[in-house]
Motif scaffolding. Sequence first.
Motif, mmCIF file in Angstrom:
data_model
loop_
_atom_site.group_PDB
_atom_site.id
_atom_site.type_symbol
_atom_site.label_atom_id
_atom_site.label_comp_id
_atom_site.label_asym_id
_atom_site.label_seq_id
_atom_site.Cartn_x
_atom_site.Cartn_y
_atom_site.Cartn_z
ATOM 1 N N LYS A 171 0.809 -1.217 0.000
ATOM 2 C CA LYS A 171 0.000 0.000 0.000
ATOM 3 C C LYS A 171 0.844 1.270 0.000
ATOM 4 O O LYS A 171 1.948 1.290 0.544
ATOM 5 C CB LYS A 171 -0.868 0.049 1.268
ATOM 6 C CG LYS A 171 -1.870 -1.058 1.385
ATOM 7 C CD LYS A 171 -2.609 -0.891 2.708
ATOM 8 C CE LYS A 171 -3.361 -2.164 3.065
ATOM 9 N NZ LYS A 171 -3.597 -2.241 4.513
ATOM 10 N N HIS A 187 -0.693 3.760 -8.135
ATOM 11 C CA HIS A 187 -1.418 2.685 -8.808
ATOM 12 C C HIS A 187 -0.573 2.100 -9.950
ATOM 13 O O HIS A 187 -0.467 0.885 -10.103
ATOM 14 C CB HIS A 187 -2.750 3.232 -9.330
ATOM 15 C CG HIS A 187 -3.581 2.210 -10.019
ATOM 16 N ND1 HIS A 187 -4.340 1.288 -9.330
ATOM 17 C CD2 HIS A 187 -3.756 1.946 -11.335
ATOM 18 C CE1 HIS A 187 -4.944 0.496 -10.196
ATOM 19 N NE2 HIS A 187 -4.614 0.878 -11.426
ATOM 20 N N GLN A 192 -1.594 -0.391 -3.909
ATOM 21 C CA GLN A 192 -2.975 -0.065 -3.576
ATOM 22 C C GLN A 192 -2.944 1.287 -2.861
ATOM 23 O O GLN A 192 -2.092 1.529 -2.006
ATOM 24 C CB GLN A 192 -3.469 -1.178 -2.646
ATOM 25 C CG GLN A 192 -4.885 -1.088 -2.209
ATOM 26 C CD GLN A 192 -5.122 -2.076 -1.060
ATOM 27 O OE1 GLN A 192 -4.468 -3.131 -0.978
ATOM 28 N NE2 GLN A 192 -6.032 -1.725 -0.178
#
Length: 492
Positions: A171, A187, A192
């Motif tokens: 992330k 992205h 994420q």
Amino acid sequence: MIKKVRPHINQNEPLLFERSSPGKVAYQLPPLDVPPVDPAAALGADWVRSEISGFPEVSEVEVIRHFTRLSTWNYAIDLGVYPLGSCTMKYNPRLNEYVARLEGLAQAHPYQPEHLSQGAMRIQATLEQMLAEITGMDAVTLQPAAGAHGELTGIFLVRALLESRGDAREKVLIPDSAHGTNPATAHMAGYQVVSIPSNAEGMVDLGQLDHLVDDSVAALMVTNPNTLGIFEREIRQIARLLHSRGALLYMDGANMNALVGIARPGDFGVDVMHLNLHKTFSTPHGGGGPGGGPVAVTRELEPLLPAPRIVSRNGALSYDYDRPQSIGRVRAFYGNFGVLVRALAYILAHGGNGLRNATLDALLNANYVRRHLEGCYELPYNAPTMHECVFSDSRQAALGVRTGDIAKRLIDYGFHPYTVSFPLIVHGAMMIEPTETEDKRELDLLIDALRSIAEEVQRDPELVRSAPHATRTTRVDEVSAARKPVVRWKPA
Ligand SMILES: *Cc1c(COP(=O)(O)O)cnc(C)c1O
């Protein structure tokens, strides 16, 4: 009776095709003084164009006037203040252009051998050093061609470092005030995106961050000062928190116009960041490019930087391609060279104190605008203003007038609009960044215009809602213009 005065400068300049009148010729060649040849015989029939149908037939002066008139329709930084600020394009001093046009620099070819490119390479090496000093970072690459490209390079570097530690993680955290390119970058690099809500002061909430950073988080991407023009005061604690959990701090440096000469990201814990030379360092930024998005990193990330790197060997500069840990090339050659030249000229012409003074003037100007407009427009976040201030249209919206209407009305007053509806976390945002080059007289004109529009909204909201009134066209269908542009002239 004259119903409508036609101004000398025609506001409805027709196309050259519409001016066309058979037989007019703009330029006549002298009579031939050699024997004529048959073009088809001399060139081959395939190479000879038949009549171009609908080609405009106009006189020389019609062509000159047509294009000269069109040129006066543009608003330009050379005409007046640009409230969009450095984020679009601040004033580019003429000196930068002079230096970039010097023959040896303008005509340099990227395939020139290294021994004939020492001057150009010295410019690059010097710029890298100066940007490292300005940012407080250890190493810089000049390859990326713009900010978004720098972001992508930077997040690839983050991924490469974490992979080398055996765990790329999943992330990337991004505050909700961020520029759209930040989540797009994360992205594209396979992460994420997790959005962090800003706190009531418009800053990253340390408590929220503490809650979100676990061992799946690769990095936080933060803009500082953020897009609200607010400095993240807890940036050191933010950096410490991330580092303590094995994550990195990426800084979007698009707002460095507020920091140069005053604060250095390397000193407050940033691991990797990009700069926008076409914003902070004043290089021109028209029509989408070319730009410059150098990436600055700590020593730990330096071996991963894009190859080649400029190195000094036995007193000469050369490109080192032997970089086993490098993420590889991100651009052909070595960045947009003309932009690099202008950025270095800008830095050297100012010098250290000059750069610091430019920053202080940028802050002073933004605060001056804020002070004189906060009586008329709502200021959604009351934190200290850095280089730009963000109002909202909430007072005017109560009367049915929105930020886009006020921006259109500003055109009637002879100004380019401010930034409309950005950042997205401010509903009806009106962002104004005057930059350092504007003097008090120019700022007062802008302030007077915006105060006058606020009064108009009270008196006659429809006047503002239907603006602009002084332009060739009023409201155009911006969505169709962007999605289905008509760029071809079809002769009847
Ligand atoms: C302009 C900007 C970018 C993108 O930079 P480009 O050079 O336009 O690609 C990213 N983040 C912020 C905050 C910006 O203002």
